[in-house]
Design a protein around this motif. Structure first.
Motif, mmCIF file in Angstrom:
data_model
loop_
_atom_site.group_PDB
_atom_site.id
_atom_site.type_symbol
_atom_site.label_atom_id
_atom_site.label_comp_id
_atom_site.label_asym_id
_atom_site.label_seq_id
_atom_site.Cartn_x
_atom_site.Cartn_y
_atom_site.Cartn_z
ATOM 1 N N LEU A 20 -2.708 19.430 -10.465
ATOM 2 C CA LEU A 20 -3.974 19.442 -10.582
ATOM 3 C C LEU A 20 -4.549 20.277 -9.443
ATOM 4 N N PHE A 63 -9.725 9.051 -13.173
ATOM 5 C CA PHE A 63 -9.773 10.216 -14.211
ATOM 6 C C PHE A 63 -10.150 10.080 -15.543
ATOM 7 N N GLY A 64 -10.847 11.047 -16.176
ATOM 8 C CA GLY A 64 -10.992 10.890 -17.678
ATOM 9 C C GLY A 64 -10.043 11.321 -18.390
ATOM 10 N N ALA A 86 -5.339 11.577 4.677
ATOM 11 C CA ALA A 86 -4.988 10.455 3.678
ATOM 12 C C ALA A 86 -3.956 11.078 2.756
ATOM 13 N N HIS A 103 -2.621 10.329 -1.190
ATOM 14 C CA HIS A 103 -2.676 9.457 -2.641
ATOM 15 C C HIS A 103 -1.451 9.559 -3.326
ATOM 16 N N TYR A 128 -0.384 8.853 -7.524
ATOM 17 C CA TYR A 128 -0.962 8.509 -8.918
ATOM 18 C C TYR A 128 0.213 8.501 -9.912
ATOM 19 N N TRP A 162 1.148 9.253 -13.941
ATOM 20 C CA TRP A 162 0.233 9.739 -14.925
ATOM 21 C C TRP A 162 1.263 9.809 -16.258
ATOM 22 N N LYS A 182 -2.073 10.095 -21.258
ATOM 23 C CA LYS A 182 -3.164 9.579 -20.601
ATOM 24 C C LYS A 182 -3.460 10.050 -19.551
ATOM 25 N N SER A 183 -4.433 9.450 -18.506
ATOM 26 C CA SER A 183 -5.126 10.184 -17.370
ATOM 27 C C SER A 183 -4.357 9.569 -16.165
ATOM 28 N N PRO A 184 -4.293 10.333 -15.110
ATOM 29 C CA PRO A 184 -3.674 10.014 -14.020
ATOM 30 C C PRO A 184 -4.446 8.594 -13.597
ATOM 31 N N ALA A 227 -4.600 5.711 -10.159
ATOM 32 C CA ALA A 227 -4.139 5.675 -8.775
ATOM 33 C C ALA A 227 -2.951 4.367 -8.567
ATOM 34 N N VAL A 275 -3.352 4.507 -1.964
ATOM 35 C CA VAL A 275 -4.030 5.461 -0.900
ATOM 36 C C VAL A 275 -3.758 4.964 0.510
ATOM 37 N N LEU A 283 -8.822 16.816 -2.491
ATOM 38 C CA LEU A 283 -7.467 16.563 -2.595
ATOM 39 C C LEU A 283 -6.618 17.686 -3.084
ATOM 40 N N PHE A 306 -3.139 18.374 -4.909
ATOM 41 C CA PHE A 306 -2.080 17.688 -5.419
ATOM 42 C C PHE A 306 -0.720 18.427 -5.335
#
Lengths: 114, 115
Positions: A43, A105-106, B32, B34, B36, B38, B42-44, B46, B49, B103, B105
């Motif tokens: 991303l 996230f959407g 930090a 993070h 996630y 996914w 769908k969406s990622p 969390a 953290v 962030l 990724f």
């Protein structure tokens, strides 16, 4: 709560056309983000808004503009779409700008530019 | 541009296997890290953290560790199940200058758990 919503889910544009991707969150979050996701790449941040009334460029801002309309809504505009902007676009929000806050996230908008 | 690397790129395991994968990030100006998950279509979402060197976090069968001095984090899944199949993303937050609030990724590790 709906969380983060995005419209539209899918869009096909011709080169040179313009469009606005809409994003809204109902979690009373201060910070909102726009990312794009391309095959083989993570991303990538396009723009973000730390709080209502502020916006800042991310890693790949060229060809895009944003508006933080109010605390809930953050829109992404493509003024003159190019095939290189074919991607899946995700909007996200977090409680604050701080990095220790997870992002929500959407569902994404799949955009194809022909 | 900050370099966040995840390995392996993809992983196939059998149901019941335990697995782990790595996220490498710059060791300077750390703030930090993070993680996630996914899932396809769908969406990622969390998972963790982490902000302190030596942090260990756990959620069910999934846990993560953090080493900020050497710039890596491990994600472990104990007794993998088919529903763990997903792409696992890590994201690094840098404390310096213009990176504030952003962030970076990694490309993700695609995990497939076979029944």
């Amino acid at each position: 709560n709906a969380g983060v919503t995005q419209t539209p889910k899918f869009q096909v544009l011709k080169t040179g056309q313009s469009m606005t991707l809409q994003c809204a969150q109902d979690m009373n979050h201060n910070s909102m983000y726009w990312y794009r996701q391309d095959p083989g790449m993570g991303l990538r941040l396009i723009y973000y808004s730390a709080s209502e009334g502020t916006t800042d460029k991310g890693e790949v801002p060229n060809g895009y503009n944003v508006s933080r309309l109010n605390k809930r809504e953050f829109s992404l505009r493509l003024e003159s779409a190019a095939p290189s902007q074919t991607s899946v676009y995700f909007c996200a929000s977090s409680e604050h700008r701080g990095w220790s806050y997870e992002q929500y996230f959407g569902p994404g908008t799949r955009l194809t530019v022909t | 541009i900050l370099n966040v690397e995840q390995s392996p790129q993809s992983l196939h395991v059998q149901e019941g296997d335990s697995t782990n994968f790595t996220c490498s990030f710059p060791s300077s100006n750390f703030y930090a890290l993070h993680w996630y998950r996914w899932e396809t279509a769908k969406s990622p979402e969390a998972l963790f953290v982490m902000t302190l060197n030596g942090d260990e976090k756990k959620k069910g069968r999934i846990s993560a560790t953090l080493n900020t001095k050497e710039g890596y984090s491990y994600l472990y899944i104990k007794g993998s199940q088919p529903e763990d199949s997903a792409t696992y993303l890590c994201a690094f937050a840098n404390a310096g200058g213009t990176s504030y609030g952003k962030l970076t990724f990694g490309q993700g590790t695609i995990l497939t758990v076979h029944p």
